[in-house]
Design a protein around this motif. Structure first.
Motif, short mmCIF file in Angstrom:
data_model
loop_
_atom_site.label_atom_id
_atom_site.label_comp_id
_atom_site.label_asym_id
_atom_site.label_seq_id
_atom_site.Cartn_x
_atom_site.Cartn_y
_atom_site.Cartn_z
N VAL A 65 0.84 -1.20 0.00
CA VAL A 65 0.00 0.00 0.00
C VAL A 65 0.88 1.25 0.00
CG1 VAL A 65 -1.67 1.32 1.36
CG2 VAL A 65 -1.98 -1.13 1.05
N THR A 66 1.96 1.23 0.76
CA THR A 66 2.87 2.38 0.80
C THR A 66 3.51 2.63 -0.55
OG1 THR A 66 3.32 1.94 3.13
CG2 THR A 66 4.90 3.33 1.97
N SER A 69 0.90 3.95 -2.94
CA SER A 69 0.57 5.34 -2.61
C SER A 69 1.65 6.29 -3.08
CB SER A 69 0.37 5.49 -1.10
OG SER A 69 -0.69 4.69 -0.66
N THR A 72 1.43 6.58 -6.87
CA THR A 72 0.26 7.39 -7.20
C THR A 72 0.54 8.86 -6.94
OG1 THR A 72 -1.19 5.55 -6.66
CG2 THR A 72 -2.20 7.72 -6.77
#
Length: 103
Positions: A65-66, A69, A72
């Motif tokens: 997820v990190t 993120s 992104t």
């Protein structure tokens, strides 16, 4: 609250979310629009899960997820900066640039 199978209040007799599709369309066109909407909704809910799930094979979920993120965030900043970096003013060939106004 309405759920799947309920009539849409704007178009009674039209089940579910199909009531949002404009009625001037033919039945075939309504089917195409509904198909495109369902495809967009399913891709919108499925693609993020796959995109986060693939790196989670190699990393812990928090790490995946990190990383996603961070990627992104870089893409968003790049997209925002793009018009500043690429300064292209488009003037159609048949329309000359307007004359400057002198006051």
């Amino acid at each position: 609250m309405s759920g799947p199978g309920d009539d849409h209040p704007a178009r009674p007799g039209v089940p579910g979310r199909a009531g949002f599709v404009p009625s001037p369309l033919s039945a075939a066109d309504r089917g195409r629009v509904n198909g495109a909407l369902y495809l967009a909704f399913y891709l919108g809910s499925g693609v993020p899960a796959v995109v986060i799930g693939l790196p989670a094979f190699a990393l812990p979920l928090a790490g995946a997820v990190t990383v996603l993120s961070a990627v992104t965030a870089v893409l968003v900043v790049g997209t925002i900066a793009l018009p500043v970096v690429v300064d292209r003013r488009v003037t159609p060939p048949h329309c000359p640039a307007p004359e400057p106004v002198h006051r």
